[in-house]
Design an enzyme around this catalytic site. Structure first.
Site, short mmCIF file in Angstrom:
data_model
loop_
_atom_site.label_atom_id
_atom_site.label_comp_id
_atom_site.label_asym_id
_atom_site.label_seq_id
_atom_site.Cartn_x
_atom_site.Cartn_y
_atom_site.Cartn_z
N GLU A 149 4.62 1.46 18.34
CA GLU A 149 3.39 2.05 18.15
C GLU A 149 2.73 1.80 19.77
O GLU A 149 2.38 0.79 20.09
CB GLU A 149 2.70 1.93 17.07
CG GLU A 149 1.33 2.77 17.17
CD GLU A 149 0.23 2.22 16.11
OE1 GLU A 149 -0.11 2.88 15.20
OE2 GLU A 149 -0.47 1.16 16.54
N ALA B 267 -13.97 0.04 19.84
CA ALA B 267 -13.10 -0.45 18.71
C ALA B 267 -12.95 -1.99 18.37
O ALA B 267 -12.95 -2.11 17.27
CB ALA B 267 -11.68 0.03 18.92
N ARG C 287 0.93 -1.37 -0.05
CA ARG C 287 0.02 -0.02 0.14
C ARG C 287 0.92 1.44 -0.14
O ARG C 287 0.49 2.24 -0.68
CB ARG C 287 -0.89 0.02 1.24
CG ARG C 287 -2.10 0.79 1.11
CD ARG C 287 -3.25 0.63 1.96
NE ARG C 287 -2.76 -0.06 3.19
CZ ARG C 287 -2.88 0.90 4.45
NH1 ARG C 287 -2.75 1.89 4.38
NH2 ARG C 287 -2.61 0.25 5.48
P1 0O2 Z 1 -3.18 -4.26 13.09
O1 0O2 Z 1 -1.92 -4.82 12.58
O2 0O2 Z 1 -4.43 -5.05 12.99
O3 0O2 Z 1 -3.03 -3.68 14.27
P2 0O2 Z 1 -2.35 3.20 7.65
O4 0O2 Z 1 -3.63 4.45 7.50
O5 0O2 Z 1 -2.81 1.87 8.10
O6 0O2 Z 1 -1.53 3.47 6.41
P3 0O2 Z 1 -1.44 4.09 10.21
O7 0O2 Z 1 -0.61 5.33 10.70
O8 0O2 Z 1 -0.93 2.59 10.77
O9 0O2 Z 1 -1.40 3.99 8.85
O10 0O2 Z 1 -2.88 3.93 10.46
P4 0O2 Z 1 -3.85 4.52 11.91
O11 0O2 Z 1 -5.10 4.65 11.14
O12 0O2 Z 1 -3.17 5.75 12.55
O13 0O2 Z 1 -3.65 3.32 12.60
C1 0O2 Z 1 -3.69 2.17 12.50
C2 0O2 Z 1 -4.41 1.09 13.70
O14 0O2 Z 1 -5.44 1.88 14.63
C3 0O2 Z 1 -5.12 0.02 13.34
O15 0O2 Z 1 -4.20 -1.06 13.02
C4 0O2 Z 1 -5.98 -0.10 14.34
O16 0O2 Z 1 -5.49 -0.97 15.35
C5 0O2 Z 1 -6.60 1.26 14.70
N1 0O2 Z 1 -7.71 1.60 14.12
C6 0O2 Z 1 -7.38 2.55 13.17
N2 0O2 Z 1 -8.70 3.14 12.75
C7 0O2 Z 1 -9.43 2.54 13.26
C8 0O2 Z 1 -11.15 2.23 13.15
O17 0O2 Z 1 -11.61 3.06 12.20
N3 0O2 Z 1 -11.48 1.16 14.17
C9 0O2 Z 1 -10.69 0.50 14.74
N4 0O2 Z 1 -11.45 -0.58 15.03
N5 0O2 Z 1 -9.33 0.56 14.81
C10 0O2 Z 1 -8.70 1.42 14.06
P5 0O2 Z 1 -4.19 -1.94 11.94
O18 0O2 Z 1 -3.96 -1.23 10.48
O19 0O2 Z 1 -5.69 -2.60 11.68
O20 0O2 Z 1 -3.25 -3.11 11.86
#
Ligand code: 0O2
Length: 235
Positions: free
Chosen positions: A171, A183, A88
């Site tokens: 993180e 969440a 991505r």
């Molecule tokens: P995993 O490995 O399952 O934990 P990105 O936007 O992904 O390019 P970034 O900075 O990682 O880059 O995104 P963000 O949104 O700051 O943080 C991602 C993580 O925050 C997610 O992990 C979730 O744990 C949480 N998160 C962010 N937005 C949401 C949401 O709308 N709902 C829920 N339930 N959790 C959220 P990943 O990506 O799922 O990875």
């Protein structure tokens, strides 16, 4: 899920499928030792971060007679999620590039009792002289469109190995119990395949309302807590 999200999701599945099937298999077989070392370093960094919060919780209990932390969870990002992010972000699939570009391989989730505790703990840990702030995303002050609330910090922390120091990114996601409860359920819905799009849209809207309700509840519980504390200080 609206049509744009649906298309994005399909593109993501195709991308992950493509990477997983060819490049990824080659990458893993050629770099398995280096990747194992890298993931172990992240695990060590997580151990340090988790210990910091356990110590802070103990100190709070000693000084303020209460524990601001309900629970701490740590995880190392799954390999397919790492590869999905590499695809991505359009960055090279190499060990160095993964370490440089994917900042949430080591994740620590700190579940707090009250919203104020989140900022107190975040400031405490950022004051430690071995911790450097890399990035901050405050989804409490500015929630995501979905309703998601949490304070995300990316920090860098050193680990000391046999003959070298390595600075690792971790993180930290700070949430209240209510934010975490929301969440978890929303995460289930997001990854629930095959729901009719209309139902998905309806449930997403309902979850957005629930996010506001749980934020109001957090604020209300915090006000009650503050009143109890003020009253007991006067006694
Ligand atoms: P995993 O490995 O399952 O934990 P990105 O936007 O992904 O390019 P970034 O900075 O990682 O880059 O995104 P963000 O949104 O700051 O943080 C991602 C993580 O925050 C997610 O992990 C979730 O744990 C949480 N998160 C962010 N937005 C949401 C949401 O709308 N709902 C829920 N339930 N959790 C959220 P990943 O990506 O799922 O990875």
């Amino acid at each position: 899920m609206n049509i744009i999200d649906y298309i994005k999701e399909k593109q993501r599945e195709i991308l992950v499928g493509r990477l997983t099937s060819d490049n990824f298999q080659n990458f893993l077989s050629e770099n398995s030792e280096e990747m194992t070392s890298l993931l172990t370093y992240y695990k060590c960094a997580l151990m340090k971060v988790e210990t910091k919060f356990k110590i802070l919780n103990e100190e709070f209990s000693l000084v303020h007679d209460r524990n601001p932390i309900e629970s701490i969870k740590t995880r190392i990002k799954k390999m397919d999620s790492i590869v999905e992010k590499v695809g991505r972000y359009g960055v090279p699939l190499t060990v160095d590039s993964i370490e440089k570009n994917i900042k949430d391989i080591a994740g620590c989730r700190v579940i707090c009792s009250f919203p104020e505790d989140i900022y107190t703990l975040a400031n405490c840990v950022l004051d430690h002289d071995d911790v450097t702030l890399v990035e901050i995303k405050d989804y409490i002050k500015t929630p995501k469109e979905s309703g998601y609330r949490s304070l995300h910090l990316i920090i860098s922390i050193p680990i000391f190995l046999e003959s070298q120091r390595k600075d690792m990114k971790v993180e930290i996601q700070f949430r209240t119990i209510a934010m975490d409860f929301w969440a978890s359920l929303e995460h289930k819905l997001r990854y629930k395949k095959g729901l009719p799009p209309k139902l998905n849209e309806k449930l997403s809207k309902e979850l957005l309302e629930c996010a506001q309700i749980s934020s109001d509840l957090d604020a209300r519980m915090e006000r009650i807590r503050n009143q109890i504390m003020q009253a007991s200080n006067k006694q």
